[in-house]
Design an enzyme around this catalytic site. Structure first.
Site, mmCIF file in Angstrom:
data_model
loop_
_atom_site.group_PDB
_atom_site.id
_atom_site.type_symbol
_atom_site.label_atom_id
_atom_site.label_comp_id
_atom_site.label_asym_id
_atom_site.label_seq_id
_atom_site.Cartn_x
_atom_site.Cartn_y
_atom_site.Cartn_z
ATOM 1 N N SER A 138 0.862 -1.171 0.000
ATOM 2 C CA SER A 138 0.000 0.000 0.000
ATOM 3 C C SER A 138 0.904 1.227 0.000
ATOM 4 O O SER A 138 1.642 1.449 0.956
ATOM 5 C CB SER A 138 -0.887 -0.031 1.256
ATOM 6 O OG SER A 138 -1.622 1.157 1.377
ATOM 7 N N LYS A 164 -1.086 -1.108 -4.410
ATOM 8 C CA LYS A 164 -2.258 -0.269 -4.097
ATOM 9 C C LYS A 164 -1.786 1.165 -3.917
ATOM 10 O O LYS A 164 -0.820 1.420 -3.204
ATOM 11 C CB LYS A 164 -2.910 -0.817 -2.829
ATOM 12 C CG LYS A 164 -3.881 0.098 -2.107
ATOM 13 C CD LYS A 164 -4.625 -0.680 -1.014
ATOM 14 C CE LYS A 164 -4.693 0.077 0.295
ATOM 15 N NZ LYS A 164 -5.363 -0.692 1.362
ATOM 16 N N LYS A 166 -2.730 4.961 -2.721
ATOM 17 C CA LYS A 166 -3.670 5.809 -1.984
ATOM 18 C C LYS A 166 -4.004 6.998 -2.873
ATOM 19 O O LYS A 166 -3.104 7.606 -3.479
ATOM 20 C CB LYS A 166 -3.022 6.286 -0.683
ATOM 21 C CG LYS A 166 -2.810 5.167 0.330
ATOM 22 C CD LYS A 166 -4.143 4.685 0.876
ATOM 23 C CE LYS A 166 -3.924 3.700 2.018
ATOM 24 N NZ LYS A 166 -5.205 3.276 2.598
ATOM 25 N N ASP A 192 -7.006 3.169 -3.224
ATOM 26 C CA ASP A 192 -7.746 3.262 -1.957
ATOM 27 C C ASP A 192 -7.952 4.734 -1.638
ATOM 28 O O ASP A 192 -6.991 5.478 -1.456
ATOM 29 C CB ASP A 192 -6.949 2.574 -0.839
ATOM 30 C CG ASP A 192 -7.712 2.514 0.485
ATOM 31 O OD1 ASP A 192 -8.836 3.054 0.565
ATOM 32 O OD2 ASP A 192 -7.167 1.921 1.439
ATOM 33 N N GLU A 217 -10.950 0.931 -3.616
ATOM 34 C CA GLU A 217 -11.274 0.663 -2.218
ATOM 35 C C GLU A 217 -11.876 1.909 -1.564
ATOM 36 O O GLU A 217 -11.336 3.008 -1.689
ATOM 37 C CB GLU A 217 -9.976 0.240 -1.500
ATOM 38 C CG GLU A 217 -10.145 -0.205 -0.063
ATOM 39 C CD GLU A 217 -8.816 -0.699 0.538
ATOM 40 O OE1 GLU A 217 -7.896 -1.070 -0.230
ATOM 41 O OE2 GLU A 217 -8.689 -0.689 1.768
ATOM 42 N N ASP A 242 -13.759 -1.231 2.924
ATOM 43 C CA ASP A 242 -12.862 -1.393 4.078
ATOM 44 C C ASP A 242 -13.585 -0.787 5.292
ATOM 45 O O ASP A 242 -14.275 -1.493 6.046
ATOM 46 C CB ASP A 242 -11.524 -0.691 3.749
ATOM 47 C CG ASP A 242 -10.551 -0.597 4.911
ATOM 48 O OD1 ASP A 242 -10.899 -0.972 6.045
ATOM 49 O OD2 ASP A 242 -9.400 -0.126 4.708
ATOM 50 N N LYS A 266 -10.015 -6.658 7.960
ATOM 51 C CA LYS A 266 -8.968 -6.413 8.948
ATOM 52 C C LYS A 266 -9.538 -6.908 10.273
ATOM 53 O O LYS A 266 -10.518 -6.329 10.760
ATOM 54 C CB LYS A 266 -8.659 -4.917 9.065
ATOM 55 C CG LYS A 266 -8.115 -4.272 7.791
ATOM 56 C CD LYS A 266 -8.007 -2.761 7.933
ATOM 57 C CE LYS A 266 -7.444 -2.135 6.668
ATOM 58 N NZ LYS A 266 -7.546 -0.650 6.678
ATOM 59 N N GLY A 294 -4.292 -4.073 6.138
ATOM 60 C CA GLY A 294 -3.327 -3.823 7.205
ATOM 61 C C GLY A 294 -3.535 -2.447 7.798
ATOM 62 O O GLY A 294 -4.222 -1.603 7.203
HETATM 63 O O1 OSB Z 1 -7.153 2.023 4.402
HETATM 64 O O2 OSB Z 1 -6.060 0.236 4.305
HETATM 65 C C1 OSB Z 1 -6.182 1.375 4.751
HETATM 66 C C2 OSB Z 1 -3.128 2.277 6.852
HETATM 67 C C3 OSB Z 1 -3.703 3.063 7.812
HETATM 68 C C4 OSB Z 1 -5.046 3.320 7.753
HETATM 69 C C5 OSB Z 1 -5.818 2.791 6.722
HETATM 70 C C6 OSB Z 1 -5.257 1.976 5.766
HETATM 71 C C7 OSB Z 1 -3.875 1.749 5.812
HETATM 72 C C8 OSB Z 1 -3.153 0.981 4.817
HETATM 73 C C9 OSB Z 1 -1.867 0.343 5.273
HETATM 74 O O3 OSB Z 1 -3.483 0.893 3.659
HETATM 75 C C10 OSB Z 1 -1.639 -1.001 4.751
HETATM 76 C C11 OSB Z 1 -0.478 -1.648 5.466
HETATM 77 O O4 OSB Z 1 -0.551 -1.892 6.695
HETATM 78 O O5 OSB Z 1 0.524 -1.900 4.797
HETATM 79 MG MG MG Z 2 -8.320 0.870 3.084
#
Ligand code: OSB
Ligand code: MG
Length: 373
Positions: A138, A164, A166, A192, A217, A242, A266, A294
């Site tokens: 991510s 992924k 952001k 995401d 996402e 999510d 999660k 995660g």
């Molecule tokens: O939306 O998946 C998410 C991290 C903090 C808060 C929200 C998210 C995330 C990540 C991190 O995408 C993924 C990872 O732990 O590598």
């Molecule tokens: Mg997410």
């Protein structure tokens, strides 16, 4: 039978190797809450609360989870034997709303303890069928598209099975276009938005349909299942939820409404492993693929995610990057590593399969509290 005699909370700061930016906030240091549950013979189970420092991802934070565990979660567990760890979820649901991250941290620690007492891997106890987990990365929002391209290309070279990105308004179409052009059509790419869009500004999301994304996402707000259903009708790309999914009921509503086609599970967000299993099982019966998300966890939370991701319907790569992606040094031994885009499930070791470096944890701990009856 599982009897817990003591619950200990620890808070520690662990600096990320690089700041992680999502549409709703930035984190450069993780404020980690670790939970241990202790059996009368001294055995320990480990859990980690995934709540952040600020209420930008969820309304729960590290600061709300701590008293919630002390005042309401731990008292329902201490010296009140359980037939099994899987029974704690129902006990924590009765006349006790929300606080799922606080509940999950303790519930998951109980699963680890139970597995350790039985000398069995957590993966096997949960019903896992895989010995390795396909790993995705991510990537946080970067200041420009070129910087994101560089990170995405490096991730593909490192062997990640899915990348992924952001996104948020203003850091979306151009960024995705540049990355797709650089990595080529075969790389599994997703985005995401962490709830950054509304139905009034979906144009960029519609444009993203062109880039062959595996999923978008959480484009809209967490409570917007109905609006997500409207949006899904406008997109060819599958929506993955999510933040919206906090229980199996949410997943059922999502399927019934057509709010999306993929679920990010999660365990730390949905109240723990029991709830995660229920969502997994429902999605499997409904033909919806799931993957394990995660929350920038330390090696403790990561161990729980890896065990859960070994279940059969986790058919897409998870956000279970190796320790070195996040930390100079993790707090577990061995650290989590990735080979050829795969993280190995430690099936031959009890519980989450790693040992917590307690000396290092003690050195890093800034707050600690033990709760006993
Ligand atoms: O939306 O998946 C998410 C991290 C903090 C808060 C929200 C998210 C995330 C990540 C991190 O995408 C993924 C990872 O732990 O590598
Ligand atoms: Mg997410």
């Amino acid at each position: 039978m599982l009897e817990v005699t003591r619950v200990t909370l620890r808070q520690l700061r662990l600096a990320l190797r690089e700041p992680f930016v999502i549409s709703s906030g930035r984190v450069s240091e993780r404020l980690i809450t670790l939970v241990t549950v202790e059996a009368s013979d001294g055995n320990l189970g480990w859990g980690e609360c995934v709540a952040g420092e600020y209420p930008n991802y969820s309304s729960e934070t590290v600061h709300s989870a701590w008293p919630a565990i002390r005042e309401w979660v731990a008292p329902r567990l201490l010296r009140k034997p359980l037939a099994s760890a899987g029974d704690l979820h129902a006990r924590l649901q009765e006349s006790f709303r929300g606080n799922r991250m606080a509940k999950a941290a303790v519930e998951m620690a109980c699963w680890d303890l139970e597995a350790r007492l039985e000398g069995e891997s957590l993966s096997r106890r949960l019903g896992g069928v895989r010995s390795e987990i396909e790993t995705g990365i991510s990537l946080g929002i970067q200041s420009n598209a070129a910087a994101l391209v560089q990170k995405a290309v490096a991730a593909v070279e490192q062997g990640y099975r899915r990348v992924k990105l952001k996104i948020g308004p203003g850091t979306d179409v151009e960024f995705v276009r540049a990355v797709r052009e650089a990595v080529g059509p075969k790389v599994q790419l997703s985005v995401d938005a962490n709830a950054a869009y509304s139905l009034d500004d979906v144009e960029p999301l519609v444009q993203l349909d062109r880039y062959g994304l595996a999923m978008i996402e959480q484009p809209l707000a967490a409570g917007d299942l109905t609006r997500h259903a409207k949006l899904q009708c406008m997109l060819a790309t599958p929506i993955c939820l999510d933040e919206s999914i906090t229980s199996v009921d949410d997943a059922q509503d999502m399927a019934a409404l057509g709010s999306g086609r993929i679920v990010n599970i999660k365990p730390g967000r949905v109240g723990g492993h029991r709830s995660a299993l229920a969502i997994h099982d429902f999605c499997r019966s409904a033909g919806m693929p799931v993957w394990c998300g995660g929350m920038l966890e330390s090696g403790v939370g990561r161990g729980h995610n890896v065990a859960l991701a070994s279940l059969p319907n986790f058919s897409l790569p998870g956000d279970v990057s190796p320790s070195a992606r996040y930390w100079e040094r993790d707090i577990v031994d061995p650290e989590w590593v990735m080979n050829d885009g795969l993280v190995t499930v430690p099936l031959d070791r009890p519980g989450i399969g790693v040992t917590v470096d307690i000396g290092r944890v003690d050195d890093l701990t800034i707050r600690q509290e033990t709760i006993d009856p």
